[in-house]
Structure formats: C-alpha cells, structure tokens
Design a protein around this motif. Structure first.
Motif, PDB file in Angstrom:
ATOM      1  N   UNK A 212       0.837  -1.186   0.000  1.00 17.25           N
ATOM      2  CA  UNK A 212       0.000   0.000   0.000  1.00 17.25           C
ATOM      3  C   UNK A 212       0.881   1.248   0.000  1.00 17.25           C
ATOM      4  N   UNK A 213       0.495   2.208  -0.823  1.00 13.30           N
ATOM      5  CA  UNK A 213       1.147   3.521  -0.800  1.00 13.30           C
ATOM      6  C   UNK A 213       0.375   4.397   0.183  1.00 13.30           C
ATOM      7  N   UNK A 228       0.543   5.775   9.838  1.00 10.50           N
ATOM      8  CA  UNK A 228       0.330   6.036   8.417  1.00 10.50           C
ATOM      9  C   UNK A 228      -1.159   6.086   8.088  1.00 10.50           C
ATOM     10  N   UNK A 229      -1.476   6.749   6.975  1.00  8.07           N
ATOM     11  CA  UNK A 229      -2.864   6.855   6.549  1.00  8.07           C
ATOM     12  C   UNK A 229      -2.973   7.017   5.050  1.00  8.07           C
ATOM     13  N   UNK A 230      -4.213   7.029   4.576  1.00  7.66           N
ATOM     14  CA  UNK A 230      -4.528   7.306   3.166  1.00  7.66           C
ATOM     15  C   UNK A 230      -5.700   8.282   3.138  1.00  7.66           C
ATOM     16  N   UNK A 231      -5.955   8.867   1.980  1.00 10.39           N
ATOM     17  CA  UNK A 231      -7.094   9.768   1.838  1.00 10.39           C
ATOM     18  C   UNK A 231      -8.334   9.000   1.398  1.00 10.39           C
ATOM     19  N   UNK A 306      -2.227  11.129  -3.979  1.00  7.54           N
ATOM     20  CA  UNK A 306      -2.286   9.899  -4.782  1.00  7.54           C
ATOM     21  C   UNK A 306      -2.382   8.645  -3.924  1.00  7.54           C
ATOM     22  N   UNK A 307      -2.248   8.816  -2.615  1.00  2.00           N
ATOM     23  CA  UNK A 307      -2.367   7.680  -1.681  1.00  2.00           C
ATOM     24  C   UNK A 307      -3.826   7.599  -1.240  1.00  2.00           C
ATOM     25  N   UNK A 308      -4.618   6.852  -1.992  1.00  2.43           N
ATOM     26  CA  UNK A 308      -6.067   6.876  -1.785  1.00  2.43           C
ATOM     27  C   UNK A 308      -6.607   5.556  -1.257  1.00  2.43           C
ATOM     28  N   UNK A 309      -7.794   5.663  -0.704  1.00  3.92           N
ATOM     29  CA  UNK A 309      -8.496   4.487  -0.171  1.00  3.92           C
ATOM     30  C   UNK A 309      -8.825   3.494  -1.286  1.00  3.92           C
ATOM     31  N   UNK A 310      -9.211   4.002  -2.460  1.00  5.30           N
ATOM     32  CA  UNK A 310      -9.531   3.109  -3.585  1.00  5.30           C
ATOM     33  C   UNK A 310      -8.332   2.232  -3.944  1.00  5.30           C
TER      34      UNK A 310
END
Length: 612
Positions: A212-213, A228-231, A306-310
């Motif tokens: 995962x990015x 860490x997290x994502x949008x 660009x680090x997204x949940x999808x």
C-alpha cells in the motif's frame, strides 16, 4: 510441548531437496491422543478443545479406527478455512475469544473450524522426531489414507482433519497461493528433523505480502512507531503503524524530518501534515489496521493525494501491483451502483473459479468501453497495445488472447471486457473437451422452460450413468455441461448424442421444445440447438458477467437448485461471490469428472442404433 517454528524470509526459498506447503493462518496446534485422553494444545500451552469442540467430536467418530495407532501426536494449524489455499485469520480470532458456550456450540455446528495437519510426531507410541521430514510426511499420508480421509483441502468437506500437501514445485504452488489470496508458503528441507521449540532455518516462511502507498501522519515517541494513513473522500483515514523494515539511517533521517516539519506535539506523539509517502507491505487489514506491516521503500515519486483508499482496496485484494487500473470510479450500470472498481474486484475474487475454464481456450470477449451506457463490440484479435504478459494463439488468421492468468484477466477487466466466451475445446484438443446444451427459452418470462428441459435431460443422463453440471447463462436460459476426456471424441461423435437428446425432448413434450431453426416457426417453444455444439462455436464461460440490465452472471448451480422456484435474475455480480463463500463452487469437481465420464459405452450404443 513447544512446537518447532519457521524463520521468516524475504528471499525466494527455492532450494534443491526442499518441499513447499501452503501456510494457513490460524492457531498452531499440537494434537495428542494417548491413554490419558485427547488434547489439542496451542503453541502457548492453552487447551483449545473448549473453544473448538467440533474437532474433538469429529475425532471421536474415528476412535475405533484410530485405536491401533495410539499414542498419536500430530502437528498442525487450527483454522477457519476460506478456500483451498487460504484461512480466514479474523474468523479464527473471533472464535478464539468467544466466552459463551452456547455461541461456541452454535458456531461449531454451523461454521466449523478445521485442523490442517502437516506433520506426524508420534505413531503407535513411537516418536518420529528423528525421522527426516519427507519420511514423516509419507507416514502421515499413509495414516490419513488408512482412515479413508480425503487428501485435498476443502472448506466444504465434513472432514475436520485435513492434510497439508508437500509440493516439489515452488512456482506452481506460489501461483495458486497468489490466485487464492493465501497467506504464503512454508518451505521445508526434506531432511529436516522436528526440533521442539526451535525457530529453525530448515523451515522458512515466505509471505504473500500486499503493498500500500500511504503517508506518515505522526511519530510515537515512546516506542518509535510511524503512524500512516490514506485519503478517503479528502479525509485522512488511519490504517495503522509501522516499525520494522527501516534501515537505521532511514529511521533516523525520517525522525529528523518529522521533527523539523511537525505541526504539533504532545507527551506521546509528534504530528505532521501528509507529505512523506511510503510503500508498506502487510498481510491483510485486521480490525482496520495493517497486519504485520513492514516498510518497503520511500515513494518520493508520489504526492499524498495519490495515496487513496480506492488504491488501498485494490492492494487489499492482491491485484497485480504493476497493473494500472484506470478510472476506477466509472459507473457501469444505469440502475445498479456498480463502478469499474467493483467489477475489477469481482474478477479478482472470482478468478480462482473462472480461470480454469478460460485456460488455453481461444477467447472472444464483448467489451463495453462506456459500460451499459454505450455500444458494445466483440473482440477476438489481441490489440496491438496489449502488454507483453498477455499470451496469444493464432487461429484462422486471428491472433486470439489466451486468458491463462490473473494478470491477463484483470487487464481485460480494465479494458471493460464484460463477457468472456470460449470454444468447446482447448488449443491442445483434437475434439470437444465437453458437451454443452444451451437451453435458451424464447423469452425471459419462459425461463421455466429451460428448467423443464434441464430436468428431463438430467433424468436421461442419470439412467446412462453420465455426470452433468449446470449453470445459468446469466441471461435468460440454462447451460448443461458434460465434461469429456481430452482427445478421445470428435464433434461427429458428440452430434450423435446431442441430436438424440434433442429428439428425446421433443418426443416427451412437443408443445414445449423444438429443433425448428426458423424463429417464426418456433411458437414460444424452447429451441434445442444441438447444432450449436460444434468446432469454432462458443459459449459464455462459467462466472462470466453478462451485459444485461440485472448484471447477470453465468452462475454454476447445484442440481437441487434446479426447480420451479429457480429465478434467472437471482444470479448476479452481487451474490455470485456470496454463493461461493457460503455454499462452495458447484463446478469444483468438473475437471476430475473428465476421467470417469462413461460416455464411450453410450456412444457405442448410439452408433449401433444408427447402423441398424
């Protein structure tokens, strides 16, 4: 007694004289049965039978058969088996924490766990620790065969003690582990001894990491974890924390950067705005947190946006990481909330069950580049822009795609190939690989005509000792399959049989069935198209979707489902996967049936009748 443990490796464990087993994710368990009774103990010494009474009950059914082999000791993994190569870690954790005896019994009855046995440590009271691993494994196989246990893992088998096979080909097993989204592989030296309590380099675990990015949101000062997290919809979604995998200099540089760019600080954390992107490898998402996360590399080429949940969800399903999915939020159906991402994830999850029916077959797809909102078109020729990993096969001036692996299937899905149609034979077959009856009623409302035809054909097949499988077409009919051994029969042979069945149906009910090719002369009767089963013709593949208003899927059925209650619209993308998870795959034994299909004696009778 402490079990022997494997060492983690990030390097491919391919070595001479090594064997490879599926790594199932659950509770390591030692089963011992002696004069004092029977125990199932975890690696921490906890007795497991109170939480998993179904294993004990199952073993007691075999008490008389097992008596000659006692005292007995087995090594294995207690799991909730999701498919042949994967155990559900979350489900076994939930079972392990249950306190209510009533709920435990309820779960044991309706969703039993299984003990996946991979080693034999004692037989008839004789310890086997000093035997080489491959010899212990052979003894274990003999024991289970004596008990008449099946030696193939099966999450729908009533057999709660299941055998973990040792494979000589790492690559072949790894391909299946990735396809079924399993946890990984345990590599074992053929000559390894069983050493109590030792974490050995003679056993290695090689895991099926997901990637995962993500971006760093904070640093925990007390223990050194990076959060860490994502949008997700422009909001930050926390997905866990990572500690391992950094080189000392990387970790120090990262801490300094965070301190220099912090937005706030408290007694426990230093907080930063999303800016530093990482690639983290992990096993799965468990309790909304990355499980076993390891830093893999910095992603200086990415922006946090660009680090997204999808993309995280695609990583979750172990999609090929080097395959770009374009426009994942594109809607595909007018009245159904199915986006392109949903369709790609459907293909990913159905792939273990669908790919065997596509393998080495000249593929025709129907593509819907604009979903159901625009025109569709047939595609047989492989396009020039296809990636190098896409295999092809020339035939009659056409360069057909062979969909032989997950990567090709997902690539085709990204091209919005919705329907997958295949011929009745593989590229290695001289004749048909199966007989298929396409029972296509005159209208959607006449679906029960297909049911009636299928049941009448089934009656005949049962009398002839022939084995048939059935699926919906995904549209308005049913399709009935008879697997055949490869390179034995010709299309002329099978035409004798299909025409015989067609004539039988018409003789039984001429008001319902016809072989009249002219539509205007059929009069609301089901057309029995026995001519369709011939070289070059195609049929929609099992588990392929269809480009119709209800997002139908060509769904394999169990024969007991084929009755007056069957409705064609019940089988769609939403419930195809649910069916497999709850009921298994009705086509599971399809390819094994090819070897035992008694078609030759039936054909002999038909040929004699033709001569007479």
């Amino acid at each position: 007694m402490k079990p022997m443990l494997p060492s983690l490796t990030f390097d491919l464990p391919i070595r001479p004289d090594w064997l490879y087993e599926v790594k199932y994710d659950g509770f390591r368990a030692l089963l011992e049965w002696n004069s004092k009774g029977i125990t199932l103990t975890s690696r921490n010494g906890k007795e497991l039978f109170p939480q998993f009474p179904e294993i004990k009950e199952f073993l007691f059914q075999y008490e008389e058969k097992l008596k000659p082999f006692l005292p007995l000791q087995l090594d294995g993994e207690l799991v909730f088996l999701e498919n042949t190569h994967k155990a559900n870690f979350s489900a076994i954790q939930v079972r392990g924490r249950m306190k209510s005896e009533k709920k435990i019994i309820e779960q044991a009855t309706h969703s039993p766990c299984r003990l996946m046995v991979f080693d034999l440590l004692m037989l008839k009271g004789k310890p086997l620790y000093s035997l080489d691993f491959h010899k212990r494994k052979a003894e274990l196989g003999k024991l289970l065969q004596t008990l008449e246990f099946h030696l193939d893992p099966d999450p729908y088998d009533d057999q709660l003690i299941q055998y973990v096979k040792a494979n000589e080909d790492f690559n072949d097993l790894w391909e299946k582990v990735v396809l079924y989204d399993g946890e990984g592989i345990i590599a074992k030296s053929k000559n390894s001894l069983w050493e109590e309590g030792k974490r050995s380099l003679q056993w290695l675990k090689y895991k099926n990491w997901k990637y995962v990015s993500c971006f760093i949101t904070s640093f925990e000062k007390t223990n050194g974890y990076f959060y860490v997290g994502v949008y997700k919809n422009k909001e930050i979604l926390p997905i866990g924390q990572v500690l391992f995998g950094f080189k000392p200099e990387e970790k120090n540089a990262l801490k300094q950067t965070i301190k220099q760019n912090m937005t706030s600080e408290d007694a426990q954390f230093i907080y930063v705005e999303p800016a530093i992107c990482l690639e983290v490898k992990y096993l799965e998402l468990y309790d909304r947190q990355l499980r076993e996360p390891h830093f893999d590399r910095f992603r200086f080429d990415l922006e946090p946006a660009q680090c997204t949940y999808d993309l995280f969800m695609f990583a979750q399903k172990n999609l090929p990481s080097d395959l770009e999915i374009t426009h994942p939020d594109k809607p595909l159906w007018e009245n159904l909330s199915i986006q392109k991402a949903d369709y790609i994830l459907y293909l990913r999850e159905i792939s273990p069950y669908m790919l065997p029916f596509l393998k080495n077959r000249l593929l025709t797809v129907i593509r819907y580049p604009h979903g159901m909102f625009g025109e569709a078109f047939y595609q047989k020729n492989c396009p020039d822009y296809a990636p190098k990993f896409v295999e092809t096969q020339p035939s009659d001036g056409i360069d057909y795609i062979l969909c032989n692996n997950l990567k090709t299937l997902v690539w085709l899905g990204n091209q919005l190939a919705i329907e997958f149609h295949v011929p009745f034979q593989t590229i290695n077959s001289n004749g048909p690989s199966e007989i298929v009856f396409d029972l296509d009623p005159p209208s959607k409302d006449a679906f029960q005509l297909a049911v009636k035809a299928a049941l009448l054909i089934k009656e005949v097949l049962d009398q002839l000792n022939l084995i048939a499988f059935i699926k919906t077409s995904g549209n308005k009919g049913l399709q009935l399959y008879l697997p055949l051994p490869e390179n034995v029969f010709s299309y002329d042979d099978t035409r004798l049989f299909t025409s015989f069945i067609a004539e039988y149906l018409i003789s039984k009910d001429p008001d319902s069935f016809t072989i009249e090719r002219m539509k205007k002369n059929r009069r609301n009767r089901l057309y029995v198209d026995y001519v369709q089963h011939s070289e070059g013709k195609t049929i929609v593949a099992p588990y392929s979707m269809r480009g119709n208003e209800h997002a139908g899927v060509a769904t394999p059925l169990y024969w007991e489902e084929v009755n007056e209650k069957l409705e064609r619209v019940s089988f769609n993308m939403e419930n195809a996967l649910k069916r497999i998870r709850s009921q298994g795959d009705p086509f599971q034994n399809y390819f094994q049936t090819k070897q035992i299909q008694a078609f030759a004696p039936v054909l002999d009778i038909l040929k004699q009748g033709k001569k007479g």
